[in-house]
Scaffold this active site. Structure first.
Site, mmCIF file in Angstrom:
data_model
loop_
_atom_site.group_PDB
_atom_site.id
_atom_site.type_symbol
_atom_site.label_atom_id
_atom_site.label_comp_id
_atom_site.label_asym_id
_atom_site.label_seq_id
_atom_site.Cartn_x
_atom_site.Cartn_y
_atom_site.Cartn_z
ATOM 1 N N LYS A 41 2.568 40.962 -20.429
ATOM 2 C CA LYS A 41 1.477 41.520 -19.615
ATOM 3 C C LYS A 41 0.236 40.651 -19.721
ATOM 4 C CE LYS A 41 -0.161 45.833 -20.618
ATOM 5 N NZ LYS A 41 -1.624 45.851 -20.749
ATOM 6 N N SER A 42 -0.133 40.250 -20.930
ATOM 7 C CA SER A 42 -1.355 39.453 -21.096
ATOM 8 C C SER A 42 -1.253 38.125 -20.352
ATOM 9 C CB SER A 42 -1.600 39.173 -22.578
ATOM 10 O OG SER A 42 -1.883 40.366 -23.255
ATOM 11 N N ARG A 87 -3.366 36.635 -16.817
ATOM 12 C CA ARG A 87 -4.100 35.360 -16.892
ATOM 13 C C ARG A 87 -3.532 34.334 -15.920
ATOM 14 N NH1 ARG A 87 -4.639 38.213 -21.388
ATOM 15 N NH2 ARG A 87 -6.262 37.772 -22.940
ATOM 16 N N GLY A 131 -7.458 47.623 -18.457
ATOM 17 C CA GLY A 131 -8.650 47.076 -19.110
ATOM 18 C C GLY A 131 -8.707 45.563 -18.988
ATOM 19 N N ARG A 134 -13.529 53.615 -20.864
ATOM 20 C CA ARG A 134 -13.430 52.522 -21.850
ATOM 21 C C ARG A 134 -14.683 51.643 -21.862
ATOM 22 N NH1 ARG A 134 -7.555 50.039 -21.434
ATOM 23 N NH2 ARG A 134 -8.239 49.092 -23.382
ATOM 24 N N ASP A 169 -1.389 46.407 -30.237
ATOM 25 C CA ASP A 169 -0.687 47.283 -29.295
ATOM 26 C C ASP A 169 0.580 47.893 -29.908
ATOM 27 O OD1 ASP A 169 -2.605 46.809 -27.347
ATOM 28 O OD2 ASP A 169 -1.558 45.039 -26.585
ATOM 29 N N LYS A 211 -8.500 52.493 -26.543
ATOM 30 C CA LYS A 211 -7.400 51.936 -25.738
ATOM 31 C C LYS A 211 -7.144 52.884 -24.553
ATOM 32 C CE LYS A 211 -6.702 48.234 -28.108
ATOM 33 N NZ LYS A 211 -7.067 46.957 -27.509
ATOM 34 N N ARG A 248 -5.756 56.414 -29.134
ATOM 35 C CA ARG A 248 -4.452 56.264 -29.808
ATOM 36 C C ARG A 248 -4.514 56.607 -31.284
ATOM 37 N NH1 ARG A 248 -2.368 50.695 -26.990
ATOM 38 N NH2 ARG A 248 -1.868 51.660 -24.995
ATOM 39 N N ARG A 298 2.150 53.387 -24.050
ATOM 40 C CA ARG A 298 2.686 53.022 -25.372
ATOM 41 C C ARG A 298 2.974 54.257 -26.226
ATOM 42 N NH1 ARG A 298 2.737 47.674 -24.620
ATOM 43 N NH2 ARG A 298 0.843 46.715 -23.814
HETATM 44 C C1 S3P Z 1 -5.219 42.262 -24.244
HETATM 45 C C2 S3P Z 1 -5.967 42.361 -25.368
HETATM 46 C C3 S3P Z 1 -5.964 43.524 -26.262
HETATM 47 C C4 S3P Z 1 -4.761 44.422 -25.995
HETATM 48 C C5 S3P Z 1 -4.502 44.644 -24.540
HETATM 49 C C6 S3P Z 1 -4.288 43.327 -23.821
HETATM 50 C C7 S3P Z 1 -5.315 41.039 -23.425
HETATM 51 O O1 S3P Z 1 -7.148 44.256 -26.051
HETATM 52 O O2 S3P Z 1 -4.915 45.653 -26.640
HETATM 53 O O3 S3P Z 1 -3.369 45.450 -24.365
HETATM 54 O O4 S3P Z 1 -4.453 40.797 -22.562
HETATM 55 O O5 S3P Z 1 -6.278 40.293 -23.628
HETATM 56 P P1 S3P Z 1 -8.530 43.848 -26.776
HETATM 57 O O6 S3P Z 1 -8.898 42.493 -26.287
HETATM 58 O O7 S3P Z 1 -9.529 44.868 -26.321
HETATM 59 O O8 S3P Z 1 -8.236 43.919 -28.230
#
Ligand code: S3P
Length: 419
Positions: free
Chosen positions: A13-14, A18, A84, A112, A306, A333, A337, A379
């Site tokens: 996902k991250s 990006r 987020g 958030r 996570d 989150k 959580r 999650r």
């Molecule tokens: C993420 C960073 C994390 C993670 C989120 C995805 C990202 O959050 O919990 O699920 O893709 O950069 P934080 O940057 O707020 O720790």
């Protein structure tokens, strides 16, 4: 319960977020394979399309094509859904644009904190209007200035928002964080030939080219270790068998759960180690194991942030107590959580409690039974679904649809690997 066979988790996902964002900024047409088809990544695609990017439909097994068009002022609010990462990273991209845009999201995202991102972006010169700490946020970018910033939180989203602002605003950024958070943005920047490096623990970035000078991306996105973690956990809890979880990203800033699992008595083998676009990838081999409790330190938390819900579920089956130190970030989150993991574990008969910013879980072997309130948090739904695979367990989830955020085929895959 027995595990068997091989399963492939969905795209990271991250990295998916990006890669889409960079592809929308880079020149020409980019192609991304293995992109996550979950709702969060579709939120990023939707927002980028509102800003003028052309993105082909995001479907399983199909390469997604992204063509750059100069980003333009959106006609409507940018709706980031539950994501987020979308909201915070897009704020970074918008800080370097010459127009105003307003971001909003669903009820969970509108609770958030956003100031962690808007503060450094303001310091770079973006004009930002927000009531309190939350969305909606209106941002007008423009001429930015260099920033040297020490983040109070170890957050990859904060770090990445600054890096995207520096890229689109063509200014330099130096960022320090209390502990190193996931470094996918840094790796992708380096993969695209940008000048980003580590200097005495700080991330130093000086863009030498306009984003439109970046080469188009041709990337294969590895499977998400945060999704793989649920299948790994199901295999660890099984009575017998062996599971191979294929094509998993094993970037060391993301593999804290594997480190903790090994300490708990469940080593996971990594085979076929390889590289995909600057990210390490492996297949994971998992077998059932008897677990013991452990202490998860504050320094480890960013590498498994996570995975705390699923690790807490595993801790509830271990011998002895497990403590997760300094996990206060879990309160902000997709749900609270920290409180909900503890409350739901108690609801199924486990002794668990949030004490300050620490989470304490007492292991045991009574069959877990009860109703779990997922609070529409993907999650939480997946973690407790895994607990429900135990022999003798009887767990009812308040809903199951939220898994579509990060792992649309989760229940199918869980059925395939757990006989
Ligand atoms: C993420 C960073 C994390 C993670 C989120 C995805 C990202 O959050 O919990 O699920 O893709 O950069 P934080 O940057 O707020 O720790």
């Amino acid at each position: 319960m027995k595990v068997r066979g091989a399963v492939r988790p969905p795209g990271d996902k991250s990295i998916s977020h990006r890669a889409l964002m960079l592809a929308a900024l880079a020149r020409g047409t980019s192609a991304l394979t293995g992109l996550l088809t979950g709702a969060d990544v579709k939120s990023t695609a939707h927002v980028l399309r509102q800003l003028g990017a052309e993105i082909s439909p995001i479907r399983d097994g199909v390469a997604v094509r992204i063509s750059r068009a100069p980003l333009t002022a959106p006609r409507a609010r940018l709706h980031c859904g539950n994501s987020g990462t979308t909201a915070r990273l897009v704020l970074g991209i918008l800080a370097g644009q010459q127009f105003a845009a307003t971001l909003t999201g669903d009820a969970s995202l509108r609770r958030r904190p956003m100031r962690r991102v808007t503060e450094p972006l303001r310091a770079m010169g973006a004009e930002i209007t927000q009531l309190g700490d939350t969305l909606p946020v209106t941002i007008r970018g423009g001429r930015l200035r260099d920033l040297t910033y020490t983040s109070p939180v170890a957050s990859a989203q904060v770090k990445s928002a600054i890096l995207f602002a520096a890229l689109t605003g063509r200014v330099a950024a130096t960022i320090r964080e209390p502990y190193r958070s996931r470094d996918h943005t840094e790796r992708l920047f380096a993969h695209l030939g940008l000048d980003i490096h580590d200097r005495a623990g700080a991330i130093v970035f000086a863009p030498a080219v306009r984003p439109s000078g970046l080469p188009a991306l041709d990337l294969s996105i590895p499977g998400d270790i945060s999704s793989a973690a649920f299948l790994v956990a199901a295999a660890v809890l099984a009575d017998a068998g062996e599971l191979v979880v294929e094509n998993v990203g094993v970037n060391p800033t993301r593999t804290g759960a594997l480190v903790v699992l090994a300490r708990m008595g469940a080593p996971v083998d990594r085979i076929n180690l390889r590289d995909a676009g600057g990210e390490p990838v492996a297949d994971l081999v998992v077998r059932p194991a008897a677990l013991r409790g452990t202490d998860v330190t504050a320094a480890e938390v960013p590498t498994l942030v996570d995975e705390v819900p699923i690790l807490a579920v595993l801790a509830s089956r271990a011998r002895g107590q497990t403590v997760f130190r300094e996990v206060g970030e879990l309160r902000v989150k997709e749900s609270n959580r920290l409180e909900l993991v503890a409350a739901n574990l108690r609801a199924v008969g486990v002794k668990a409690e949030a004490q300050g910013n620490d989470l304490h879980v007492e292991g045991g072997d009574a069959p877990p039974r009860g109703r779990v309130d997922t609070a529409h948090d993907h999650r939480l739904a997946m973690a407790f679904a895994v607990l429900g695979t135990l022999r003798g367990a009887k767990i009812t989830l308040s809903e199951r649809q939220s898994v579509a955020i990060s792992y649309p085929d989760f229940f199918r895959d869980l059925r395939i690997c757990c006989a």
